[in-house]
Design a protein around this motif. Structure first.
Motif, PDB file in Angstrom:
ATOM      1  N   VAL A 209       0.831  -1.203   0.000  1.00 37.75           N
ATOM      2  CA  VAL A 209       0.000   0.000   0.000  1.00 37.75           C
ATOM      3  C   VAL A 209       0.865   1.252   0.000  1.00 37.75           C
ATOM      4  CG1 VAL A 209      -1.686   1.335   1.319  1.00 37.75           C
ATOM      5  CG2 VAL A 209      -1.924  -1.151   1.130  1.00 37.75           C
ATOM      6  N   GLU A 210       0.549   2.150  -0.929  1.00 36.91           N
ATOM      7  CA  GLU A 210       1.271   3.412  -1.024  1.00 36.91           C
ATOM      8  C   GLU A 210       0.615   4.494  -0.164  1.00 36.91           C
ATOM      9  OE1 GLU A 210       1.866   6.311  -4.721  1.00 36.91           O
ATOM     10  OE2 GLU A 210       2.989   4.430  -4.936  1.00 36.91           O
ATOM     11  N   THR A 211      -0.704   4.626  -0.261  1.00 39.96           N
ATOM     12  CA  THR A 211      -1.436   5.647   0.491  1.00 39.96           C
ATOM     13  C   THR A 211      -2.804   5.111   0.881  1.00 39.96           C
ATOM     14  OG1 THR A 211      -0.398   7.350  -0.892  1.00 39.96           O
ATOM     15  CG2 THR A 211      -2.217   8.049   0.505  1.00 39.96           C
ATOM     16  N   VAL A 212      -3.249   5.463   2.070  1.00 37.19           N
ATOM     17  CA  VAL A 212      -4.605   5.149   2.514  1.00 37.19           C
ATOM     18  C   VAL A 212      -5.362   6.464   2.696  1.00 37.19           C
ATOM     19  CG1 VAL A 212      -6.051   4.069   4.277  1.00 37.19           C
ATOM     20  CG2 VAL A 212      -3.834   3.060   3.701  1.00 37.19           C
ATOM     21  N   TYR A 213      -6.545   6.526   2.111  1.00 35.81           N
ATOM     22  CA  TYR A 213      -7.392   7.708   2.246  1.00 35.81           C
ATOM     23  C   TYR A 213      -8.536   7.375   3.193  1.00 35.81           C
ATOM     24  CZ  TYR A 213      -4.953   8.971  -2.088  1.00 35.81           C
ATOM     25  OH  TYR A 213      -4.005   9.239  -3.028  1.00 35.81           O
ATOM     26  N   TYR A 214      -8.451   7.882   4.399  1.00 39.01           N
ATOM     27  CA  TYR A 214      -9.520   7.692   5.385  1.00 39.01           C
ATOM     28  C   TYR A 214      -9.446   8.847   6.377  1.00 39.01           C
ATOM     29  CZ  TYR A 214     -12.705   5.646   8.755  1.00 39.01           C
ATOM     30  OH  TYR A 214     -13.779   5.448   9.585  1.00 39.01           O
ATOM     31  N   PRO A 215     -10.528   9.620   6.515  1.00 39.04           N
ATOM     32  CA  PRO A 215     -10.470  10.817   7.352  1.00 39.04           C
ATOM     33  C   PRO A 215     -10.241  10.557   8.825  1.00 39.04           C
ATOM     34  CG  PRO A 215     -12.720  10.438   6.547  1.00 39.04           C
ATOM     35  CD  PRO A 215     -11.828   9.508   5.804  1.00 39.04           C
ATOM     36  N   GLY A 216     -10.405   9.305   9.261  1.00 37.89           N
ATOM     37  CA  GLY A 216     -10.139   8.972  10.657  1.00 37.89           C
ATOM     38  C   GLY A 216      -8.677   8.776  10.975  1.00 37.89           C
ATOM     39  N   LEU A 217      -7.818   8.752   9.954  1.00 35.28           N
ATOM     40  CA  LEU A 217      -6.372   8.609  10.170  1.00 35.28           C
ATOM     41  C   LEU A 217      -5.732   9.980  10.403  1.00 35.28           C
ATOM     42  CD1 LEU A 217      -5.522   6.059   7.321  1.00 35.28           C
ATOM     43  CD2 LEU A 217      -5.851   5.556   9.765  1.00 35.28           C
ATOM     44  N   GLU A 218      -4.811  10.052  11.321  1.00 30.31           N
ATOM     45  CA  GLU A 218      -4.115  11.319  11.571  1.00 30.31           C
ATOM     46  C   GLU A 218      -3.310  11.762  10.359  1.00 30.31           C
ATOM     47  OE1 GLU A 218      -1.901  11.316  15.182  1.00 30.31           O
ATOM     48  OE2 GLU A 218      -3.650  10.895  16.455  1.00 30.31           O
ATOM     49  N   SER A 219      -2.964  10.816   9.482  1.00 27.91           N
ATOM     50  CA  SER A 219      -2.218  11.155   8.270  1.00 27.91           C
ATOM     51  C   SER A 219      -3.092  11.838   7.224  1.00 27.91           C
ATOM     52  CB  SER A 219      -1.620   9.882   7.662  1.00 27.91           C
ATOM     53  OG  SER A 219      -2.647   8.937   7.356  1.00 27.91           O
ATOM     54  N   HIS A 220      -4.409  11.787   7.388  1.00 29.48           N
ATOM     55  CA  HIS A 220      -5.306  12.419   6.422  1.00 29.48           C
ATOM     56  C   HIS A 220      -5.160  13.936   6.514  1.00 29.48           C
ATOM     57  CE1 HIS A 220      -9.002  13.740   4.443  1.00 29.48           C
ATOM     58  NE2 HIS A 220      -9.140  12.511   3.958  1.00 29.48           N
ATOM     59  N   PRO A 221      -4.987  14.619   5.374  1.00 27.51           N
ATOM     60  CA  PRO A 221      -4.722  16.071   5.412  1.00 27.51           C
ATOM     61  C   PRO A 221      -5.842  16.903   6.030  1.00 27.51           C
ATOM     62  CG  PRO A 221      -5.085  15.320   3.148  1.00 27.51           C
ATOM     63  CD  PRO A 221      -4.927  14.102   3.992  1.00 27.51           C
TER      64      PRO A 221
END
Length: 390
Positions: free
Chosen positions: A278-290
């Motif tokens: 996996v390169e990127t995960v898009y999920y708004p619950g992750l702190e990595s989400h912009p």
């Protein structure tokens, strides 16, 4: 001084079951009956008991519309034969020469409706990054009558600041419409944040069981509701009584289902962040989400949708999504079962590739609707599919 307690606002869980609904006055039936009648007897010409013809109004559909309005914190609801029928009804409010600002990361069917249908009627659309108020402000012009956003967006799960978009739209005398399908009123209520219209695909979480097609529009403005009702009746793309009954049934468990969808999606997204493929995960619950902080402020939970960018070319990604056994390879979302799809070849295939790539929807992106199955089964299925497909 009085001993009376002030009226208490019901919780959303209670509104989902009871909001806008009463037992049938004739029989006491707890569940809203299916009024399978195309027409209704009149006492005298033009003198009826609230209903005359089911396209114009049906008691089962009216019950659903009332229930949906309660859930969204609005006053008025309209139910349609599909989500796209609902969106088309909003565009019927516009006139030739009007301009619409749209998110560049929206459902492919919405993009197709705007560009391949309504551009032929001399409506103009600008697709921009609606996570940027600056980009939206630059796109607005004197002819702008509508700002259309999704949040979270489909399929990249971007979060749009509804209050900021409301201020921008209203400063230019434009309407703000929010597609709330991914969040549902359990997690987000755009009318309370300044939206004029909220749209839903009832097909998804509100129905919840992948057995109906439907759409809805909600508002708290009487004049706007009258206009939407005029087009609902005149065009006739209304929801059937049976489908309205099924959506009412689905809504009763919506808060419980959304809790489990969110719990599973958060766990799957967190696990996938550490997966080597996996390169990127898009999920708004992750702190990595912009827009994680905005999502936490604007929403009451992060939902059941997850986007994943794999470190593989399009043909390998096609193989991976074809190898799942618990996740079903299919379009749509929001049912109790988990679904997986490749936007580039499925839900967003009609968006021109250059435009799709510019918006960030790559060939290697997969979109998952995480269902209610056991978490260990979901993880194991994704793991084996990535191994088998790659």
């Amino acid at each position: 001084m009085t001993d009376e307690n002030p009226p208490r606002t019901p919780t959303l869980e209670t509104e989902a079951i009871h909001g806008g609904l009463e037992p049938d006055p004739e029989t006491g039936a707890v569940m809203t009956p299916i009024y399978a009648s195309s027409t209704f007897a009149q006492n005298a010409p033009g003198e009826h008991q609230g209903y005359e013809y089911s396209r114009s109004g049906n008691p089962t559909r009216s019950a659903l519309e009332s229930n949906l309005a309660h859930l969204e914190g609005g006053e008025y609801g309209r139910a349609f034969a599909s989500g796209l029928a609902a969106i088309s009804t909003v565009l019927n409010l516009l006139e030739s020469g009007d301009h619409v600002v749209v998110g560049n990361d929206v459902y492919g069917g919405t993009h197709r409706l705007f560009t391949d249908v309504y551009e032929d009627y001399d409506l103009e659309f600008d697709f921009v990054d609606t996570t940027s108020p600056t980009a939206v402000q630059k796109a607005i012009r004197p002819a702008t009558e509508l700002v259309w956003i999704e949040t979270p967006t489909n399929p990249l799960l971007r979060i749009v600041d509804i209050e900021a978009m409301s201020e921008l739209a209203h400063s230019e005398d434009a309407l703000l419409a929010v597609d709330n399908t991914f969040a549902t009123p359990v997690l987000q209520r755009p009318l309370s944040l300044g939206a004029d219209i909220v749209a839903h695909s009832l097909t998804k979480y509100l129905g919840g069981h992948s057995d109906i097609i439907g759409g809805a529009l909600l508002t708290d403005q009487s004049t706007l509701d009258e206009q939407l009702g005029f087009y609902q009746n005149s065009v006739g793309a209304t929801l059937s009584p049976f489908d309205a009954f099924l959506v009412l049934r689905g809504i009763k468990t919506l808060p419980v289902r959304m809790e489990r969808h969110t719990e599973n999606a958060q766990a799957v997204a967190t696990w996938l962040e550490t997966h080597p493929a996996v390169e990127t995960v898009y999920y708004p619950g992750l702190e990595s989400h912009p827009q994680h902080e905005l999502a936490a402020r604007q929403m009451d939970g992060f939902g059941g949708m997850v986007g994943v960018e794999l470190d593989y070319p399009i043909d390998i990604v096609e193989s991976i999504v074809s190898e799942t056994e618990v996740f079903t390879l299919a379009e749509s979302l929001g049912g109790v079962e988990s679904l997986i799809e490749q936007p580039a070849t499925m839900t967003h295939a009609t968006v021109p590739r250059a435009e799709r790539l510019q918006a960030g929807v790559s060939d290697s992106l997969i979109r998952m609707s995480v269902g209610l199955e056991g978490l260990s089964d979901l993880k194991a299925d994704l793991d084996q599919a990535i191994d088998a497909g790659s």
